[in-house]
Design a protein around this motif. Sequence first.
Motif, PDB file in Angstrom:
ATOM      1  N   LYS A   1       1.054  -1.098  -0.418  1.00  0.00           N
ATOM      2  CA  LYS A   1       0.188   0.108  -0.031  1.00  0.00           C
ATOM      3  C   LYS A   1       0.517   1.201  -0.260  1.00  0.00           C
ATOM      4  O   LYS A   1       1.705   1.650   0.761  1.00  0.00           O
ATOM      5  N   VAL A   2       0.169   2.163  -0.796  1.00  0.00           N
ATOM      6  CA  VAL A   2       1.179   3.548  -0.776  1.00  0.00           C
ATOM      7  C   VAL A   2       0.286   4.929  -0.973  1.00  0.00           C
ATOM      8  O   VAL A   2      -0.747   4.439  -1.833  1.00  0.00           O
TER       9      VAL A   2
ATOM     10  N   TRP B   1       3.662   0.569   2.428  1.00  0.00           N
ATOM     11  CA  TRP B   1       3.589  -0.475   3.695  1.00  0.00           C
ATOM     12  C   TRP B   1       3.883  -1.517   2.822  1.00  0.00           C
ATOM     13  O   TRP B   1       2.812  -1.781   1.651  1.00  0.00           O
ATOM     14  N   GLY B   2       4.406  -2.464   3.059  1.00  0.00           N
ATOM     15  CA  GLY B   2       5.177  -3.885   2.364  1.00  0.00           C
ATOM     16  C   GLY B   2       5.462  -5.134   3.462  1.00  0.00           C
ATOM     17  O   GLY B   2       5.080  -5.088   4.822  1.00  0.00           O
ATOM     18  N   ASP B   3       5.275  -6.538   2.689  1.00  0.00           N
ATOM     19  CA  ASP B   3       6.692  -7.220   3.621  1.00  0.00           C
ATOM     20  C   ASP B   3       7.305  -6.588   4.557  1.00  0.00           C
ATOM     21  O   ASP B   3       6.921  -7.894   5.827  1.00  0.00           O
ATOM     22  N   ASP B   4       7.431  -6.142   4.166  1.00  0.00           N
ATOM     23  CA  ASP B   4       9.023  -5.532   4.915  1.00  0.00           C
ATOM     24  C   ASP B   4       8.704  -4.628   5.807  1.00  0.00           C
ATOM     25  O   ASP B   4       9.705  -3.531   7.073  1.00  0.00           O
ATOM     26  N   GLY B   5       7.477  -4.036   5.951  1.00  0.00           N
ATOM     27  CA  GLY B   5       6.708  -2.950   7.505  1.00  0.00           C
ATOM     28  C   GLY B   5       6.701  -1.378   6.587  1.00  0.00           C
ATOM     29  O   GLY B   5       6.632  -1.826   5.410  1.00  0.00           O
ATOM     30  N   HIS B   6       6.628  -0.292   7.675  1.00  0.00           N
ATOM     31  CA  HIS B   6       6.342   0.580   6.551  1.00  0.00           C
ATOM     32  C   HIS B   6       7.771   1.317   6.879  1.00  0.00           C
ATOM     33  O   HIS B   6       8.862   1.237   7.514  1.00  0.00           O
ATOM     34  N   VAL B   7       7.759   1.988   5.477  1.00  0.00           N
ATOM     35  CA  VAL B   7       9.254   2.914   5.241  1.00  0.00           C
ATOM     36  C   VAL B   7       8.628   4.483   4.797  1.00  0.00           C
ATOM     37  O   VAL B   7       7.416   4.608   4.482  1.00  0.00           O
ATOM     38  N   GLU B   8       9.252   5.625   5.355  1.00  0.00           N
ATOM     39  CA  GLU B   8       8.271   7.012   5.272  1.00  0.00           C
ATOM     40  C   GLU B   8       9.182   8.306   4.730  1.00  0.00           C
ATOM     41  O   GLU B   8      10.821   7.670   4.977  1.00  0.00           O
ATOM     42  N   LEU B   9       9.046   8.930   3.843  1.00  0.00           N
ATOM     43  CA  LEU B   9      10.201   9.525   3.053  1.00  0.00           C
ATOM     44  C   LEU B   9       9.422  10.896   3.130  1.00  0.00           C
ATOM     45  O   LEU B   9       8.491  11.089   2.866  1.00  0.00           O
ATOM     46  N   THR B  10      10.391  12.411   3.291  1.00  0.00           N
ATOM     47  CA  THR B  10       9.685  13.585   3.342  1.00  0.00           C
ATOM     48  C   THR B  10      10.507  14.682   2.952  1.00  0.00           C
ATOM     49  O   THR B  10      11.147  13.895   2.331  1.00  0.00           O
ATOM     50  N   ALA B  11       9.843  15.364   1.555  1.00  0.00           N
ATOM     51  CA  ALA B  11      10.475  16.061   0.314  1.00  0.00           C
ATOM     52  C   ALA B  11       9.789  17.356   0.921  1.00  0.00           C
ATOM     53  O   ALA B  11       8.292  17.408   0.622  1.00  0.00           O
ATOM     54  N   ASP B  12      10.924  18.530   0.306  1.00  0.00           N
ATOM     55  CA  ASP B  12      10.002  19.971   0.244  1.00  0.00           C
ATOM     56  C   ASP B  12      10.268  20.830  -1.131  1.00  0.00           C
ATOM     57  O   ASP B  12      11.674  19.932  -1.720  1.00  0.00           O
TER      58      ASP B  12
END
Length: 94
Positions: free
Chosen positions: A2-3, A63-74
């Motif tokens: 999920k994205v 959210w994937g099989d390896d858990g959750h990752v996030e990124l922020t950018a401006d």
Amino acid sequence: MKVRVTRSGGFAGVRLVAEADLATLPAERAAAVREAVSEIDFAAKAPPAPPIPDGFHYRIDVWGDDGHVELTADDPFVPPPVRKLVLLLERAGR
């Protein structure tokens, strides 16, 4: 997988949230989103910079099989793969 892409700021201050569950997208579109996500370096840190008036702030959550990752950018330091993902998810919502 999920994205979610959240874009805030801009001249009008309108917040955009675009989400996709790749299991529910057509195969071709899901593959394009998966490819765009794979091109993003979630460990990268944007260079420090003063805020840009009316610039956008982006948050990418995956959210994937390896858990959750996030990124922020401006703006103006939004990597091309992030911009590509934003466009794909905006189109997926139409």
